[in-house]
Design a protein around this motif. Structure first.
Motif, PDB file in Angstrom:
ATOM      1  N   VAL A  14       0.862  -1.177   0.000  1.00 20.98           N
ATOM      2  CA  VAL A  14       0.000   0.000   0.000  1.00 20.98           C
ATOM      3  C   VAL A  14       0.899   1.226   0.000  1.00 20.98           C
ATOM      4  CG1 VAL A  14      -1.876  -1.164   1.223  1.00 20.98           C
ATOM      5  CG2 VAL A  14      -0.138   0.077   2.532  1.00 20.98           C
ATOM      6  N   THR A  15       0.314   2.377  -0.172  1.00 16.78           N
ATOM      7  CA  THR A  15       1.122   3.587  -0.186  1.00 16.78           C
ATOM      8  C   THR A  15       1.242   4.163   1.230  1.00 16.78           C
ATOM      9  OG1 THR A  15      -0.763   5.052  -0.557  1.00 16.78           O
ATOM     10  CG2 THR A  15       0.296   4.106  -2.507  1.00 16.78           C
ATOM     11  N   VAL A  16       2.269   4.947   1.421  1.00 16.28           N
ATOM     12  CA  VAL A  16       2.428   5.660   2.692  1.00 16.28           C
ATOM     13  C   VAL A  16       1.221   6.567   2.909  1.00 16.28           C
ATOM     14  CG1 VAL A  16       3.802   7.410   3.887  1.00 16.28           C
ATOM     15  CG2 VAL A  16       4.944   5.526   2.677  1.00 16.28           C
ATOM     16  N   ARG A  17       0.748   7.167   1.843  1.00 15.88           N
ATOM     17  CA  ARG A  17      -0.413   8.055   1.938  1.00 15.88           C
ATOM     18  C   ARG A  17      -1.629   7.303   2.466  1.00 15.88           C
ATOM     19  NH1 ARG A  17      -2.564  11.795  -3.093  1.00 15.88           N
ATOM     20  NH2 ARG A  17      -4.162  12.951  -1.924  1.00 15.88           N
ATOM     21  N   THR A  18      -1.788   6.043   2.058  1.00 10.54           N
ATOM     22  CA  THR A  18      -2.910   5.228   2.546  1.00 10.54           C
ATOM     23  C   THR A  18      -2.806   5.011   4.048  1.00 10.54           C
ATOM     24  OG1 THR A  18      -3.230   4.093   0.431  1.00 10.54           O
ATOM     25  CG2 THR A  18      -4.005   2.956   2.395  1.00 10.54           C
ATOM     26  N   LEU A  19      -1.603   4.681   4.516  1.00 11.76           N
ATOM     27  CA  LEU A  19      -1.415   4.475   5.953  1.00 11.76           C
ATOM     28  C   LEU A  19      -1.669   5.766   6.732  1.00 11.76           C
ATOM     29  CD1 LEU A  19       1.726   2.148   5.939  1.00 11.76           C
ATOM     30  CD2 LEU A  19      -0.671   1.510   6.331  1.00 11.76           C
ATOM     31  N   HIS A  20      -1.269   6.895   6.175  1.00 12.87           N
ATOM     32  CA  HIS A  20      -1.537   8.180   6.818  1.00 12.87           C
ATOM     33  C   HIS A  20      -3.048   8.412   6.930  1.00 12.87           C
ATOM     34  CE1 HIS A  20       2.639  10.104   5.784  1.00 12.87           C
ATOM     35  NE2 HIS A  20       2.719   9.095   6.644  1.00 12.87           N
ATOM     36  N   HIS A  21      -3.762   8.050   5.858  1.00 13.06           N
ATOM     37  CA  HIS A  21      -5.218   8.219   5.861  1.00 13.06           C
ATOM     38  C   HIS A  21      -5.859   7.322   6.916  1.00 13.06           C
ATOM     39  CE1 HIS A  21      -9.256   9.003   4.416  1.00 13.06           C
ATOM     40  NE2 HIS A  21      -9.454   7.689   4.260  1.00 13.06           N
ATOM     41  N   TYR A  22      -5.411   6.067   6.994  1.00  8.85           N
ATOM     42  CA  TYR A  22      -5.935   5.162   8.014  1.00  8.85           C
ATOM     43  C   TYR A  22      -5.701   5.718   9.414  1.00  8.85           C
ATOM     44  CZ  TYR A  22      -6.388   1.479   4.419  1.00  8.85           C
ATOM     45  OH  TYR A  22      -6.734   0.733   3.321  1.00  8.85           O
ATOM     46  N   ASP A  23      -4.567   6.356   9.606  1.00 14.56           N
ATOM     47  CA  ASP A  23      -4.252   6.942  10.913  1.00 14.56           C
ATOM     48  C   ASP A  23      -5.189   8.119  11.211  1.00 14.56           C
ATOM     49  OD1 ASP A  23      -3.089   7.762  13.276  1.00 14.56           O
ATOM     50  OD2 ASP A  23      -1.221   8.454  12.362  1.00 14.56           O
ATOM     51  N   ARG A  24      -5.369   8.993  10.208  1.00  8.25           N
ATOM     52  CA  ARG A  24      -6.207  10.177  10.429  1.00  8.25           C
ATOM     53  C   ARG A  24      -7.648   9.797  10.750  1.00  8.25           C
ATOM     54  NH1 ARG A  24      -3.221  12.157   6.061  1.00  8.25           N
ATOM     55  NH2 ARG A  24      -4.933  11.669   4.624  1.00  8.25           N
ATOM     56  N   THR A  25      -8.144   8.749  10.132  1.00 11.84           N
ATOM     57  CA  THR A  25      -9.541   8.342  10.348  1.00 11.84           C
ATOM     58  C   THR A  25      -9.709   7.432  11.556  1.00 11.84           C
ATOM     59  OG1 THR A  25      -9.249   6.445   8.845  1.00 11.84           O
ATOM     60  CG2 THR A  25     -10.065   8.512   7.889  1.00 11.84           C
ATOM     61  N   GLY A  26      -8.593   7.042  12.173  1.00  9.19           N
ATOM     62  CA  GLY A  26      -8.681   6.171  13.344  1.00  9.19           C
ATOM     63  C   GLY A  26      -8.816   4.712  13.013  1.00  9.19           C
ATOM     64  N   LEU A  27      -8.749   4.374  11.750  1.00 11.69           N
ATOM     65  CA  LEU A  27      -8.873   2.967  11.361  1.00 11.69           C
ATOM     66  C   LEU A  27      -7.638   2.169  11.783  1.00 11.69           C
ATOM     67  CD1 LEU A  27     -10.632   0.877   9.873  1.00 11.69           C
ATOM     68  CD2 LEU A  27      -9.464   1.513   7.752  1.00 11.69           C
ATOM     69  N   LEU A  28      -6.475   2.760  11.629  1.00  7.71           N
ATOM     70  CA  LEU A  28      -5.232   2.097  12.035  1.00  7.71           C
ATOM     71  C   LEU A  28      -4.272   3.162  12.576  1.00  7.71           C
ATOM     72  CD1 LEU A  28      -3.407  -0.399  12.228  1.00  7.71           C
ATOM     73  CD2 LEU A  28      -2.630   0.101   9.893  1.00  7.71           C
ATOM     74  N   THR A  29      -4.276   3.316  13.875  1.00  4.56           N
ATOM     75  CA  THR A  29      -3.393   4.283  14.525  1.00  4.56           C
ATOM     76  C   THR A  29      -2.165   3.549  15.041  1.00  4.56           C
ATOM     77  OG1 THR A  29      -5.260   5.634  15.197  1.00  4.56           O
ATOM     78  CG2 THR A  29      -3.180   5.974  16.372  1.00  4.56           C
ATOM     79  N   PRO A  30      -0.964   3.931  14.601  1.00  6.78           N
ATOM     80  CA  PRO A  30       0.241   3.229  15.065  1.00  6.78           C
ATOM     81  C   PRO A  30       0.375   3.305  16.590  1.00  6.78           C
ATOM     82  CG  PRO A  30       0.806   5.287  13.974  1.00  6.78           C
ATOM     83  CD  PRO A  30      -0.652   5.081  13.739  1.00  6.78           C
ATOM     84  N   SER A  31       0.924   2.241  17.161  1.00  4.56           N
ATOM     85  CA  SER A  31       1.011   2.146  18.622  1.00  4.56           C
ATOM     86  C   SER A  31       1.906   3.215  19.227  1.00  4.56           C
ATOM     87  CB  SER A  31       1.521   0.758  19.022  1.00  4.56           C
ATOM     88  OG  SER A  31       0.611  -0.230  18.581  1.00  4.56           O
ATOM     89  N   THR A  32       2.989   3.547  18.529  1.00  2.00           N
ATOM     90  CA  THR A  32       3.926   4.532  19.075  1.00  2.00           C
ATOM     91  C   THR A  32       4.422   5.460  17.980  1.00  2.00           C
ATOM     92  OG1 THR A  32       5.782   3.026  18.716  1.00  2.00           O
ATOM     93  CG2 THR A  32       4.729   2.950  20.884  1.00  2.00           C
ATOM     94  N   PHE A  60     -15.327  -4.017   1.050  1.00  2.00           N
ATOM     95  CA  PHE A  60     -15.992  -3.280   2.128  1.00  2.00           C
ATOM     96  C   PHE A  60     -15.516  -1.827   2.146  1.00  2.00           C
ATOM     97  CE2 PHE A  60     -16.606  -7.572   3.747  1.00  2.00           C
ATOM     98  CZ  PHE A  60     -17.854  -7.513   4.355  1.00  2.00           C
ATOM     99  N   PRO A  61     -16.415  -0.871   2.375  1.00  2.00           N
ATOM    100  CA  PRO A  61     -15.985   0.524   2.565  1.00  2.00           C
ATOM    101  C   PRO A  61     -15.285   0.664   3.918  1.00  2.00           C
ATOM    102  CG  PRO A  61     -18.361   0.316   2.885  1.00  2.00           C
ATOM    103  CD  PRO A  61     -17.886  -1.007   2.372  1.00  2.00           C
ATOM    104  N   LEU A  62     -14.463   1.694   4.023  1.00  2.00           N
ATOM    105  CA  LEU A  62     -13.674   1.861   5.246  1.00  2.00           C
ATOM    106  C   LEU A  62     -14.554   2.023   6.485  1.00  2.00           C
ATOM    107  CD1 LEU A  62     -10.796   4.198   3.998  1.00  2.00           C
ATOM    108  CD2 LEU A  62     -10.791   1.703   4.250  1.00  2.00           C
ATOM    109  N   GLU A  63     -15.687   2.719   6.354  1.00  2.00           N
ATOM    110  CA  GLU A  63     -16.559   2.923   7.504  1.00  2.00           C
ATOM    111  C   GLU A  63     -17.076   1.590   8.035  1.00  2.00           C
ATOM    112  OE1 GLU A  63     -16.922   4.300   4.575  1.00  2.00           O
ATOM    113  OE2 GLU A  63     -16.374   6.398   4.918  1.00  2.00           O
ATOM    114  N   GLU A  64     -17.410   0.677   7.124  1.00  2.00           N
ATOM    115  CA  GLU A  64     -17.922  -0.628   7.543  1.00  2.00           C
ATOM    116  C   GLU A  64     -16.810  -1.473   8.161  1.00  2.00           C
ATOM    117  OE1 GLU A  64     -20.829  -4.154   5.764  1.00  2.00           O
ATOM    118  OE2 GLU A  64     -20.318  -2.409   4.546  1.00  2.00           O
TER     119      GLU A  64
END
Length: 262
Positions: A14-32, A60-64
């Motif tokens: 995946v792209t770094v931008r995707t991981l940043h988006h997951y973090d911003r939306t709370g879907l995947l927040t890095p532990s540290t 599945f959409p991200l919200e689901e």
């Protein structure tokens, strides 16, 4: 052990931008994070990412996905069942589209510019197998006879096809009667039927000298898809294709005979 965002992006494709988006939306927040604020992911984060990517692969959409991951035991099975139903419906829709596309390709490959309803009316059981039509088009694409046949077929109207198929049906009826009566394939009556078939091709599609007719007859005997263009499966008899091929060969030999040159 912790991993940087670039490492995780590389491993997960995946792209770094995707991981940043997951973090911003709370879907995947890095532990540290590092003191400089750089994201660091641990093994639990990677396991959660794997789940996210699994559900994303299923559409599945991200919200689901977020709702499922909040309470996986309560939500996952119901969500998966619902998604399975959606996918089954989508598969059925795509299959219908595929069939429409196949019919469109078939028209292009066979040169018959009739609607599906008109094709059924005119051709009845005589079918143009798409795989055979495609193979034949590829095999003889550079043939003058194939080009002429395709051009003439494309120009025929529904009335033209009705006449051509009517002639073919009348000939087929006499052919089957001769076969059922046990007429020999090299007898005059059956050779005359073979000659009628050759003349029908020449008159309706492209000039068909005996050598070309031989090739067609050999295809009838070797490929059921080819023979179905002459005799529909419901009217076929065991040995009929070979018997017709032998009649065509006998007729070609008769044309090569000096006493038949007239």
């Amino acid at each position: 052990m912790s991993y940087s965002v670039r490492q995780v992006a590389s491993w997960a494709a995946v792209t770094v931008r995707t991981l940043h988006h997951y973090d911003r939306t709370g879907l995947l927040t890095p532990s540290t994070r590092t003191r400089a604020g750089y994201r660091l992911y641990d093994e639990a984060d990677l396991a959660r990412l794997q789940q996210i990517l699994f559900y994303r692969e299923l559409g599945f959409p991200l919200e689901e996905i977020a709702a499922i991951l909040r309470d996986p035991q309560a939500n996952a099975l119901d969500h998966l069942r619902a998604r399975q139903r959606q996918l089954s419906e989508e598969i059925a829709r795509l299959q219908r589209l595929s069939e429409v596309a196949e019919r469109a390709i078939e028209v292009q490959q066979t040169g018959v510019t009739l609607t599906p309803q008109e094709r059924f009316e005119v051709f009845g059981e005589i079918g143009f197998d798409l795989s055979y039509a495609t193979e034949r088009q590829l095999k003889w694409a550079d043939s003058q006879g194939q080009r002429e046949s395709m051009a003439r077929a494309a120009a025929y109207s529904k009335e033209d096809w009705r006449r051509i198929m009517g002639e073919a049906a009348e000939w087929r009826e006499r052919l089957l009667a001769a076969f059922d009566a046990g007429e020999p394939s090299d007898g005059d009556a059956v050779m005359d039927l073979a000659e009628e078939h050759r003349q029908h091709i020449s008159r309706s599609f492209t000039h068909c000298p005996p050598a070309m007719h031989l090739r067609l007859a050999d295809e009838f005997a070797a490929d059921p898809r080819a023979f179905a263009l002459v005799v529909p499966p419901s009217q076929q008899r065991p040995g009929l294709a070979d018997w017709l091929a032998k009649a065509v060969h006998a007729n070609a030999a008769r044309h090569d005979s000096p006493e038949d040159e007239r």
